[in-house]
Scaffold this motif. Structure first.
Motif, PDB file in Angstrom:
ATOM      1  N   UNK A   1       0.836  -1.212   0.000  1.00 26.07           N
ATOM      2  CA  UNK A   1       0.000   0.000   0.000  1.00 26.07           C
ATOM      3  C   UNK A   1       0.857   1.242   0.000  1.00 26.07           C
ATOM      4  N   UNK A   2       1.848   1.265   0.874  1.00 28.87           N
ATOM      5  CA  UNK A   2       2.730   2.423   0.947  1.00 28.87           C
ATOM      6  C   UNK A   2       3.573   2.551  -0.318  1.00 28.87           C
ATOM      7  N   UNK A   3       3.900   1.416  -0.934  1.00 21.95           N
ATOM      8  CA  UNK A   3       4.689   1.446  -2.159  1.00 21.95           C
ATOM      9  C   UNK A   3       3.907   2.150  -3.277  1.00 21.95           C
ATOM     10  N   UNK A   4       2.627   1.868  -3.381  1.00 19.19           N
ATOM     11  CA  UNK A   4       1.801   2.560  -4.367  1.00 19.19           C
ATOM     12  C   UNK A   4       1.735   4.049  -4.078  1.00 19.19           C
ATOM     13  N   UNK A   5       1.652   4.390  -2.808  1.00 16.51           N
ATOM     14  CA  UNK A   5       1.627   5.805  -2.443  1.00 16.51           C
ATOM     15  C   UNK A   5       2.948   6.467  -2.810  1.00 16.51           C
ATOM     16  N   UNK A   6       4.056   5.765  -2.632  1.00 15.07           N
ATOM     17  CA  UNK A   6       5.363   6.323  -2.998  1.00 15.07           C
ATOM     18  C   UNK A   6       5.428   6.585  -4.500  1.00 15.07           C
ATOM     19  N   UNK A   7       4.890   5.667  -5.315  1.00 15.52           N
ATOM     20  CA  UNK A   7       4.899   5.856  -6.761  1.00 15.52           C
ATOM     21  C   UNK A   7       4.043   7.066  -7.138  1.00 15.52           C
ATOM     22  N   UNK A   8       2.928   7.243  -6.447  1.00 16.79           N
ATOM     23  CA  UNK A   8       2.077   8.406  -6.721  1.00 16.79           C
ATOM     24  C   UNK A   8       2.798   9.702  -6.370  1.00 16.79           C
ATOM     25  N   UNK A   9       3.518   9.689  -5.262  1.00 14.47           N
ATOM     26  CA  UNK A   9       4.275  10.890  -4.877  1.00 14.47           C
ATOM     27  C   UNK A   9       5.332  11.208  -5.929  1.00 14.47           C
ATOM     28  N   UNK A  10       6.025  10.175  -6.405  1.00 12.58           N
ATOM     29  CA  UNK A  10       7.068  10.397  -7.411  1.00 12.58           C
ATOM     30  C   UNK A  10       6.457  10.946  -8.691  1.00 12.58           C
ATOM     31  N   UNK A  11       5.274  10.433  -9.070  1.00 17.03           N
ATOM     32  CA  UNK A  11       4.631  10.926 -10.284  1.00 17.03           C
ATOM     33  C   UNK A  11       4.206  12.383 -10.124  1.00 17.03           C
ATOM     34  N   UNK A  12       3.681  12.735  -8.922  1.00 18.75           N
ATOM     35  CA  UNK A  12       3.282  14.124  -8.706  1.00 18.75           C
ATOM     36  C   UNK A  12       4.475  15.055  -8.742  1.00 18.75           C
TER      37      UNK A  12
END
Length: 307
Positions: A290-301
């Motif tokens: 779950x946190x890994x997906x959030x990290x990818x979203x942060x990187x994309x933003x």
């Protein structure tokens, strides 16, 4: 100045006498004190031994030079003692006396090996002093010793640099080094609650062995298990942390890892079957799916914003 008895005195020649004079003096004394002509005379035998020693030294240019240097050093010391008011060595009363071995102070001070040895000793002493001063910083903050885990919580976790020869996994795309490896050298490790750090925590979907992270807490397959015994047990308490942790048990004496384990978020794992010894418990936070997906979203933003 007090007289220094020398091998020249034993042969009855001057200090600057040439070799021919030294040889002639020795021959004359040998004829006078030779044991064949003085059978049963202990004094003659003692004098002959002293004469032989004196001639052996004065007939050898190297040994004679060393003897001359010893004489100069002894006379310098006597002169210094007399000038300072201290008692100088008394003049020897015997006509026949064997001088003590040459100490040759001046030659010793000119010898390079003497200075090398002295400087080496000073350097070694300085290195030992530096090691003693720096030792508290180099040693681990705490050590794990024999005994079963206590029921009560133990001291808080401390941080030390990673010393593991097989390095921790670098998160993909991370711009900074991985999180500092934690170490608690006791029989219980309590992991504090913390938020995932995308740039420093282990955010890889696979374990260091190349396989996906396990579905439950336990040892990671593929790593050897060492130091098997019944003397020690280590409890890893990750119940306060929502993220999994990658744990290693480090043998301080053998300087190697003996256990590799994975503990789920909000879980606990007991690592038992350890032989008596000194260990460190090291762990690194793993970013959950779950946190890994959030990290990818942060990187994309961040990428969209131009950072």
């Amino acid at each position: 100045m007090a007289k220094i008895h020398t091998h020249y005195d034993n042969l009855k020649v001057a200090r600057g006498a040439p070799q021919e004079v030294v040889r002639a003096a020795y021959k004359a004394l040998s004829q006078k004190y030779h044991p064949d002509k003085n059978q049963g005379d202990e004094k003659a035998a003692r004098i002959m031994a002293i004469v032989n020693t004196a001639y052996n030294i004065l007939s050898d240019p190297v040994r004679r030079k060393e003897h001359d240097e010893w004489i100069a050093a002894e006379e310098w010391e006597v002169e210094w003692l007399e000038s300072s008011g201290e008692e100088a060595p008394r003049t020897r009363g015997e006509n026949w006396e064997s001088p003590p071995p040459a100490r040759n102070r001046r030659r010793l001070l000119r010898e390079p090996r003497w200075w090398i040895g002295l400087l080496g000793g000073v350097a070694l002493g300085a290195a030992c002093a530096l090691l003693l001063v720096q030792q508290p910083r180099l040693l681990p903050s705490a050590l794990a010793f024999n005994g079963k885990p206590e029921a009560a919580p133990v001291a808080p976790v401390t941080s030390v640099p990673a010393l593991d020869p097989d390095a921790w996994v670098m998160p993909a795309g991370a711009k900074t080094p991985p999180a500092v490896v934690k170490a608690l050298a006791v029989t219980q490790l309590v992991v504090p609650a913390r938020q995932p750090e995308c740039d420093t925590d282990l955010a890889t979907p696979t374990a260091p062995n190349g396989e996906p992270w396990p579905d439950q807490s336990g040892y990671i397959p593929g790593y050897p298990t060492g130091n098997s015994g019944r003397e020690m047990t280590v409890v890893v308490d990750n119940s306060a942390n929502a993220n999994p942790v990658f744990v290693k048990i480090w043998d301080l004496e053998r300087r190697s890892n003996v256990r590799h384990a994975y503990v789920l978020g909000n879980g606990t794992l007991t690592i038992d079957g350890l032989a008596a010894g000194k260990y460190e418990v090291r762990y690194q936070n793993v970013v959950s799916n779950t946190a890994h997906a959030e990290c990818k979203n942060r990187a994309a933003r961040r990428a969209a914003a131009g950072f």
